[in-house]
Design a protein around this motif. Structure first.
Motif, PDB file in Angstrom:
ATOM      1  N   MET A 153       0.830  -1.201   0.000  1.00  0.00           N
ATOM      2  CA  MET A 153       0.000   0.000   0.000  1.00  0.00           C
ATOM      3  C   MET A 153       0.865   1.251   0.000  1.00  0.00           C
ATOM      4  SD  MET A 153      -3.062   0.906  -0.070  1.00  0.00           S
ATOM      5  CE  MET A 153      -3.811  -0.640   0.361  1.00  0.00           C
ATOM      6  N   ALA A 154       1.953   1.218   0.762  1.00  0.00           N
ATOM      7  CA  ALA A 154       2.830   2.376   0.826  1.00  0.00           C
ATOM      8  C   ALA A 154       3.419   2.675  -0.545  1.00  0.00           C
ATOM      9  CB  ALA A 154       3.949   2.146   1.832  1.00  0.00           C
TER      10      ALA A 154
ATOM     11  N   LEU B 172       2.114   1.997  -3.380  1.00  0.00           N
ATOM     12  CA  LEU B 172       1.053   2.503  -4.241  1.00  0.00           C
ATOM     13  C   LEU B 172       0.673   3.931  -3.898  1.00  0.00           C
ATOM     14  CD1 LEU B 172      -1.233  -0.624  -4.538  1.00  0.00           C
ATOM     15  CD2 LEU B 172       0.302   0.335  -6.239  1.00  0.00           C
ATOM     16  N   VAL B 173       0.706   4.253  -2.612  1.00  0.00           N
ATOM     17  CA  VAL B 173       0.343   5.609  -2.220  1.00  0.00           C
ATOM     18  C   VAL B 173       1.368   6.612  -2.746  1.00  0.00           C
ATOM     19  CG1 VAL B 173       0.274   7.155  -0.244  1.00  0.00           C
ATOM     20  CG2 VAL B 173      -1.058   5.077  -0.215  1.00  0.00           C
ATOM     21  N   VAL B 174       2.616   6.212  -2.734  1.00  0.00           N
ATOM     22  CA  VAL B 174       3.665   7.114  -3.184  1.00  0.00           C
ATOM     23  C   VAL B 174       3.681   7.250  -4.712  1.00  0.00           C
ATOM     24  CG1 VAL B 174       6.171   7.337  -3.404  1.00  0.00           C
ATOM     25  CG2 VAL B 174       5.161   6.811  -1.201  1.00  0.00           C
TER      26      VAL B 174
ATOM     27  N   GLY C 167       1.437   7.314  -7.567  1.00  0.00           N
ATOM     28  CA  GLY C 167       0.029   7.381  -7.939  1.00  0.00           C
ATOM     29  C   GLY C 167      -0.304   6.709  -9.249  1.00  0.00           C
ATOM     30  N   GLU C 168       0.647   6.716 -10.180  1.00  0.00           N
ATOM     31  CA  GLU C 168       0.363   6.128 -11.480  1.00  0.00           C
ATOM     32  C   GLU C 168       0.186   4.630 -11.373  1.00  0.00           C
ATOM     33  OE1 GLU C 168       2.805   8.050 -14.629  1.00  0.00           O
ATOM     34  OE2 GLU C 168       2.798   5.955 -15.321  1.00  0.00           O
TER      35      GLU C 168
ATOM     36  N   PHE D 157      -0.631   3.100  -8.809  1.00  0.00           N
ATOM     37  CA  PHE D 157      -1.855   2.884  -8.050  1.00  0.00           C
ATOM     38  C   PHE D 157      -3.050   2.766  -8.972  1.00  0.00           C
ATOM     39  CE2 PHE D 157      -4.762   2.977  -4.687  1.00  0.00           C
ATOM     40  CZ  PHE D 157      -5.781   3.860  -4.974  1.00  0.00           C
ATOM     41  N   ASP D 158      -3.184   3.702  -9.921  1.00  0.00           N
ATOM     42  CA  ASP D 158      -4.325   3.631 -10.812  1.00  0.00           C
ATOM     43  C   ASP D 158      -4.229   2.406 -11.718  1.00  0.00           C
ATOM     44  OD1 ASP D 158      -5.898   5.331 -13.462  1.00  0.00           O
ATOM     45  OD2 ASP D 158      -6.769   4.964 -11.499  1.00  0.00           O
ATOM     46  N   ALA D 159      -3.006   2.097 -12.123  1.00  0.00           N
ATOM     47  CA  ALA D 159      -2.840   0.966 -13.027  1.00  0.00           C
ATOM     48  C   ALA D 159      -3.263  -0.350 -12.376  1.00  0.00           C
ATOM     49  CB  ALA D 159      -1.379   0.867 -13.478  1.00  0.00           C
TER      50      ALA D 159
ATOM     51  N   ARG E 296      -5.217  -0.639  -9.621  1.00  0.00           N
ATOM     52  CA  ARG E 296      -6.338  -0.443  -8.704  1.00  0.00           C
ATOM     53  C   ARG E 296      -7.261  -1.650  -8.649  1.00  0.00           C
ATOM     54  NH1 ARG E 296     -10.869   3.262 -10.202  1.00  0.00           N
ATOM     55  NH2 ARG E 296     -11.860   3.890  -8.272  1.00  0.00           N
ATOM     56  N   LEU E 297      -7.605  -2.165  -9.828  1.00  0.00           N
ATOM     57  CA  LEU E 297      -8.488  -3.323  -9.836  1.00  0.00           C
ATOM     58  C   LEU E 297      -7.724  -4.592  -9.484  1.00  0.00           C
ATOM     59  CD1 LEU E 297     -10.744  -2.862 -12.957  1.00  0.00           C
ATOM     60  CD2 LEU E 297     -11.334  -2.631 -10.561  1.00  0.00           C
TER      61      LEU E 297
ATOM     62  N   ALA F 260      -7.372  -5.897  -5.983  1.00  0.00           N
ATOM     63  CA  ALA F 260      -8.530  -6.526  -5.354  1.00  0.00           C
ATOM     64  C   ALA F 260      -8.750  -7.914  -5.944  1.00  0.00           C
ATOM     65  CB  ALA F 260      -9.768  -5.667  -5.569  1.00  0.00           C
TER      66      ALA F 260
ATOM     67  N   LYS G 207     -10.380  -8.406 -15.242  1.00  0.00           N
ATOM     68  CA  LYS G 207     -10.794  -7.503 -16.307  1.00  0.00           C
ATOM     69  C   LYS G 207      -9.629  -7.176 -17.217  1.00  0.00           C
ATOM     70  CE  LYS G 207     -13.043  -3.150 -17.219  1.00  0.00           C
ATOM     71  NZ  LYS G 207     -13.975  -2.140 -16.752  1.00  0.00           N
TER      72      LYS G 207
ATOM     73  N   PRO H 284     -14.608  -7.128  -9.295  1.00  0.00           N
ATOM     74  CA  PRO H 284     -13.396  -7.937  -9.267  1.00  0.00           C
ATOM     75  C   PRO H 284     -13.647  -9.280  -8.616  1.00  0.00           C
ATOM     76  CG  PRO H 284     -12.918  -5.714  -8.544  1.00  0.00           C
ATOM     77  CD  PRO H 284     -14.403  -5.809  -8.677  1.00  0.00           C
TER      78      PRO H 284
ATOM     79  N   GLN I  99      -8.430   7.648  -3.361  1.00  0.00           N
ATOM     80  CA  GLN I  99      -7.006   7.785  -3.102  1.00  0.00           C
ATOM     81  C   GLN I  99      -6.758   8.438  -1.757  1.00  0.00           C
ATOM     82  OE1 GLN I  99      -4.775   9.165  -6.446  1.00  0.00           O
ATOM     83  NE2 GLN I  99      -2.954   8.164  -5.665  1.00  0.00           N
TER      84      GLN I  99
ATOM     85  N   PRO J 276       3.995   6.564   5.096  1.00  0.00           N
ATOM     86  CA  PRO J 276       2.938   6.341   6.084  1.00  0.00           C
ATOM     87  C   PRO J 276       3.515   5.806   7.388  1.00  0.00           C
ATOM     88  CG  PRO J 276       2.366   5.342   3.981  1.00  0.00           C
ATOM     89  CD  PRO J 276       3.777   5.799   3.869  1.00  0.00           C
TER      90      PRO J 276
ATOM     91  N   LEU K 121       3.712   2.042   8.004  1.00  0.00           N
ATOM     92  CA  LEU K 121       4.793   1.340   7.345  1.00  0.00           C
ATOM     93  C   LEU K 121       6.087   1.517   8.117  1.00  0.00           C
ATOM     94  CD1 LEU K 121       6.007  -0.184   5.001  1.00  0.00           C
ATOM     95  CD2 LEU K 121       6.342   1.990   3.852  1.00  0.00           C
TER      96      LEU K 121
ATOM     97  N   ARG L 107       6.169  17.371  -7.661  1.00  0.00           N
ATOM     98  CA  ARG L 107       5.609  16.343  -8.535  1.00  0.00           C
ATOM     99  C   ARG L 107       4.397  16.831  -9.322  1.00  0.00           C
ATOM    100  NH1 ARG L 107       4.471  11.402  -4.791  1.00  0.00           N
ATOM    101  NH2 ARG L 107       5.371  12.385  -2.969  1.00  0.00           N
TER     102      ARG L 107
ATOM    103  N   TRP M  36      -2.472   1.612 -19.163  1.00  0.00           N
ATOM    104  CA  TRP M  36      -3.086   0.399 -18.642  1.00  0.00           C
ATOM    105  C   TRP M  36      -4.572   0.299 -18.950  1.00  0.00           C
ATOM    106  CZ3 TRP M  36      -0.911   4.373 -15.934  1.00  0.00           C
ATOM    107  CH2 TRP M  36      -1.790   5.242 -15.284  1.00  0.00           C
TER     108      TRP M  36
END
Lengths: 332, 327, 308
Positions: free
Chosen positions: A165-166, A168-170, A172-173, A175-177, A179-180, A183, A187, A307, B172, B304, B307, C70, C186
């Motif tokens: 998670m850390a 992904l939080v840092v 962001g791209e 994370f979106d890629a 995201r599904l 879980a 798809k 998902p 997010q 975080p 972490l 950023r 993606w």
């Protein structure tokens, strides 16, 4: 009992059922193609829209669901045999979390996105997590009791989950890629991904079925197994390798999907008893079918693309809870 | 030996707090930090605001959250009779997280100021459900843990569902909250934490003797006249209040509840009268250090705090397990 | 008697509402309104790096801090740095220590929703009057900021010019359905014609562009859909505008080529007719004020109105 023959007949029947289920699943989608269109389009090299959609979009998804279900069910069955723990599952024991973590790292830091390469990260992560969980759970008195293994699994899974998670939080791209995918999602699977991972899945399945007798022995418990002449250390290592290959392929394909490995062996045992020679082949089919159903039903009934990891959790967690209430009698 | 160790622990905590007050995005000289704390009117306004309104509530919140988690972890491990148990494993964090996600994502209907309340309620609801479901002519630790894991997975699936179908920006933000953060540290949060934590602390102190007893096993404890199920229920309630309050304040921070009791046990042994306060101190120290690291190690990016706590705690945990592997 | 009454009236009417010594902002679109803001803020900190920063700079406010780390929009970032704006960190985790050190007399943000505002307000309002805009009406935001900066007339003129141009474009807009697609590395993203549409797409809607059924919705919660290759067929407009690259590498990592050579893409009506155009990520995905709105209209004129 009509033993082997009855078993083979049942297995074949189940195969046909799964095939029909797959055909039905191929008709589910936004474009409203019926069974006739699908039948004509499958495998054809046509470049009309129906063929492209059925072969390029829907078929990979169906195949992926079948593969993921089969491999996870086998992985769960093996884990339950080896740990003597009826509640073992690659999700619960952190194996999925380990694979997912290294895949996310590969995506975020090494910009790798080819399934064939990512799968090796998944293998490494699964193996690392499995070893960690086992080491953690075997410390202290009594060795690796079921309870300690599960708790160790939870600890490792939540640790890896936090680190994932850390990342992904840092980033962001990424994370979106994913995201599904985080879980557990099928798809957008492409045939190239399925083709890249199918060999590993196949290897794992074949290997598992071939070792069925060893797993039966292992599941009877350490002393019995040694009494039967089994060299436990070797077979446990083999089992670990198989679980890593099976779960790793599944995670590389669909992300971490839990509970398949927990629920399917229990269902199969109701029919097949304790003989892994019967459990494993049936687990392949039941796992494949269950996962396909979990992936298709929300789309068919409610037009929502949910998902598969979430659907499986919603089905599997209550089963887990029911098992916990039923199996656990005395004070610990 | 024990007193010595406890004193060291206290001193370490104090040092960590001072360090945390002295270090940040803006450089504030140590003299000014101490001046601000002492109320010296000579200290520049900016430094005073930074130290007293930003860093001090954050340090205090970190220490209190750590203490609450340490206590919750000790309680959980005592009644589960298992050194790997922690409130997170019991699904308490998952329940709080689900409730929080609902608030953040559906927040046009629910204001975010309700977030702590919902998270706390979620934690309590989860522990109540776990207890009820594990009741089958009494409870056993094994059943509680397993059902906690199962319900935690269910809550996790629920949270995943929301995160997949919710609006991306809110999701997010929810993910940032879920990773655990002390960024939004304000005195009002400290107040809430104290408000929910004090009754729980009182309850824990009352249970001290029972905790020692229940460690001997259900049969022995019953034989000695203890109402085992009642004690387990109360202890779970207490742990849930403490864990829930800390999740409400800082998001889910796992690992502290697992590691702090272990470290404390190495220092002062098993008797809960001393173990509880020591756990609280260890937890506080861990979170204050973790927050310091989270803020500074990759500055200006913030890691975080959950972490950071996990990364700092893991080696200690591994070391302790290694040392006690033959016990 | 009458004089007494008159004096009483005078006193009652003249009593100031609890001493706001600056300007009072009583606007329901701002969180926790009414707010008491400084009369002429000289040190403004903006908490978001797109709408808020762009519009604040346009309106002539003296911005001293914004989250520049950023930032995807390089143009806006350069503009901000040139204007002497200090970075306060990353937009989701601004450093309040840096904000405090900048000694702001006003904290602003274009937040777009009550929920996001309620998350930020308690912390920010401790240090300076905080105005968080919760509506999506960016033109309204311009007017408020211009009022604060004293450049109301200039902004009003610019907004009027924009509205004129918008009406003109609307009048000339053909009825041809247009599809807009964003291609990321993606997935596919379709920003909708919706009540809560993202600004460039709201501009598009007000310019009178007709979009396909799939891309239109009344749902108050929906901003974007993510079609897969099968659903892509629903983007059956006669003209297709697509966005690649920008904040993701889809223009350099092969994804662009992969999409263009895919038969399912080539079967789309707009692609078959050759009426496909690539548009700039900065214009369509990094909206920051009137400049972006005009760029959107430029694209619409070039590709929809004047297209062959």
């Amino acid at each position: 009992m009509s033993g082997r023959l009855g078993g083979v007949a049942l297995w074949s029947l189940l195969c046909i059922l799964i095939a029909l289920l797959s055909l039905w699943s191929l008709t589910v989608g936004a474009s409203g193609y019926g069974m006739g269109d699908v039948l004509r389009a499958i495998g054809s090299n046509g470049d009309d829209r129906v063929a492209l959609v059925v072969n390029g979009v829907r078929l990979p998804r169906v195949l992926a669901a079948l593969i993921v279900g089969a491999t996870l069910a086998l992985a769960g069955a093996i884990m339950q045999a080896v740990t003597g723990n009826p509640m073992a599952d690659p999700g619960l024991l952190g194996v999925n979390a380990g694979a997912a973590f290294l895949v996310v790292v590969a995506l975020a830091f090494f910009n790798i996105d080819a399934a064939g390469q990512l799968v090796w990260f998944a293998f490494a992560g699964a193996a690392g997590a499995a070893v960690l969980v086992y080491a953690l759970g075997s410390g202290g008195r009594g060795g690796a009791t079921p309870l300690k293994l599960i708790l160790a699994g939870v600890v490792v899974a939540s640790f890896l989950g936090a680190v994932t998670m850390a990342v992904l939080v840092v980033d962001g791209e990424t994370f979106d890629a994913v995201r599904l995918w985080t879980a557990g999602s099928l798809k957008g699977r492409e045939m190239s991904q399925v083709a890249a991972l199918a060999p590993y899945a196949l290897m794992g399945c074949v290997g598992a079925v071939m070792m069925a007798r060893q797993f039966t022995a292992l599941s009877l418990g350490g002393e019995v197994a040694t009494g039967l002449g089994q060299r436990q250390g070797v077979w446990r290592a083999v089992a670990l390798a198989l679980v890593v290959v099976l779960a790793g392929s599944a995670v590389a394909l669909a992300g971490p999907v839990g509970f398949v490995g927990l629920v399917v062996p229990h269902i199969v045992r109701l029919v097949g008893g304790a003989d892994y020679g019967r459990i494993l082949p049936f687990a392949i089919l039941v796992g494949a079918g269950l996962t396909l159903l979990a992936d298709t039903l929300p789309r068919a009934l409610w037009h929502r693309d949910m998902p598969v990891g979430i659907s499986m959790a919603l089905i599997g967690a209550p089963v887990f809870i029911w098992l916990a209430r039923r199996n656990v009698g005395r004070a610990a | 030996m024990r007193i010595w160790a406890l004193a060291m622990l206290g001193a370490a905590l104090a040092a960590a707090c001072i360090a945390s007050l002295a270090v940040g995005d803006q450089t504030v000289a140590l003299g000014e930090v101490l001046g601000a704390l002492a109320g010296d009117p000579e200290t520049p306004q900016v430094s005073r605001v930074i130290v007293l309104d930003l860093r001090l509530p954050r340090v205090v919140l970190a220490a209190l959250v750590g203490a609450a988690l340490g206590l919750a972890g000790t309680l959980t491990q005592a009644i589960m009779r298992n050194p790997l148990a922690e409130p997170g494993a019991l699904g308490i964090n998952a329940g709080a997280a689900l409730a929080a996600m609902v608030v953040i994502v559906r927040a046009d209907a629910l204001p975010e100021s309700l977030l702590p309340v919902f998270a706390f309620a979620g934690a309590l609801a989860m522990s109540a459900t776990i207890y009820v479901l594990s009741w089958r002519a009494g409870t056993t630790s094994l059943r509680i843990i397993l059902i906690g894991i199962g319900l935690g997975a269910l809550a996790g699936a629920g949270a995943s569902f929301i995160s997949v179908f919710g609006p991306v920006a809110e999701v997010q933000r929810a993910m940032v909250w879920l990773a655990g953060s002390l960024n939004d540290a304000r005195w009002v949060k400290v107040q809430w934490l104290v408000l929910w934590g004090l009754p729980a602390l009182a309850l824990a102190l009352v249970l001290v003797r029972d905790l020692n007893l229940i460690a001997l096993g259900d049969t022995v404890a019953r034989g000695l006249g203890q109402r085992v199920d009642a004690v387990r229920g109360l202890a779970i309630l207490c742990a849930a209040m403490l864990a829930g309050a800390s999740v409400a304040a800082a998001g889910p921070i796992s690992f502290v509840g697992l590691v702090a009791p272990h470290v404390a046990r190495r220092i002062v042994g098993r008797h809960h009268a001393v173990l509880l306060p020591t756990s609280a101190l260890c937890g506080a120290l861990l979170v204050v250090l973790a927050d310091l690291a989270a803020r500074r190690v990759m500055a200006p990016a913030q890691v975080p705090v959950g972490l950071a706590a996990a990364l700092i705690g893991a080696p200690f945990f591994g070391y302790i397990l290694w040392k006690t592997r033959h016990e | 008697m009458r004089r007494l009454l008159a004096a009483l009236c005078l006193v009652l009417l003249a009593t100031p509402s609890l001493a706001c010594e600056g300007r009072s902002l009583d606007d329901a679109r701002f969180f926790a309104s009414p707010l008491c803001l400084p009369e002429t803020p000289a040190r403004v900190v903006v908490l978001d790096s797109s709408f808020g920063l762009g519009i604040a700079l346009d309106a002539g406010l003296s911005v001293v801090g914004a989250p520049l780390d950023r930032m995807g929009d390089a143009g806006l970032k350069a503009r901000a740095e040139e204007a002497g704006v200090t970075s306060i960190g990353f937009v989701t985790e601004p450093s309040f220590e840096t904000i405090v050190a900048l000694q702001p007399d006003l904290i602003l943000a274009f937040v777009g929703s009550e929920s996001m505002a309620s998350g930020v307000y308690p912390m920010a309002s401790q240090f300076a009057p905080t105005a968080l805009f919760t509506s999506l009406d960016w033109q309204g935001f311009y007017r408020v900021l211009a009022d604060i900066s004293g450049e109301g007339d200039r902004i009003e003129a610019e907004l009027a010019a924009y509205e004129e141009r918008l009406a003109d474009v609307h009048a000339r807009m053909p009825e041809t359905p247009v599809s807009v697609l964003r291609i990321t590395s993606w997935d596919f993203q379709v920003y909708l014609d919706a009540p809560v549409a993202y600004a460039p797409f709201e501009v598009m809607k007000r310019a009178g562009v007709v979009r396909t059924d799939y891309e239109t919705t009344d749902d108050p919660d929906l901003t974007m859909k993510r079609p897969d290759w099968e659903e892509l067929a629903a983007l059956d407009g006669d003209i297709m505008l697509y966005i690649v690259g920008g904040t993701n590498a889809s223009d350099t990592d092969g994804r662009h080529e992969e999409v263009l050579t895919n038969p399912l893409w080539q079967m789309l009506p707009a692609v078959e007719a050759g009426r496909v155009h690539r548009v700039d990520h900065g214009t369509w995905m990094e909206f920051n004020g009137l400049g972006s709105a005009h760029s959107v209209l430029d694209d619409l004129e070039a590709y929809v109105i004047d297209a062959p």
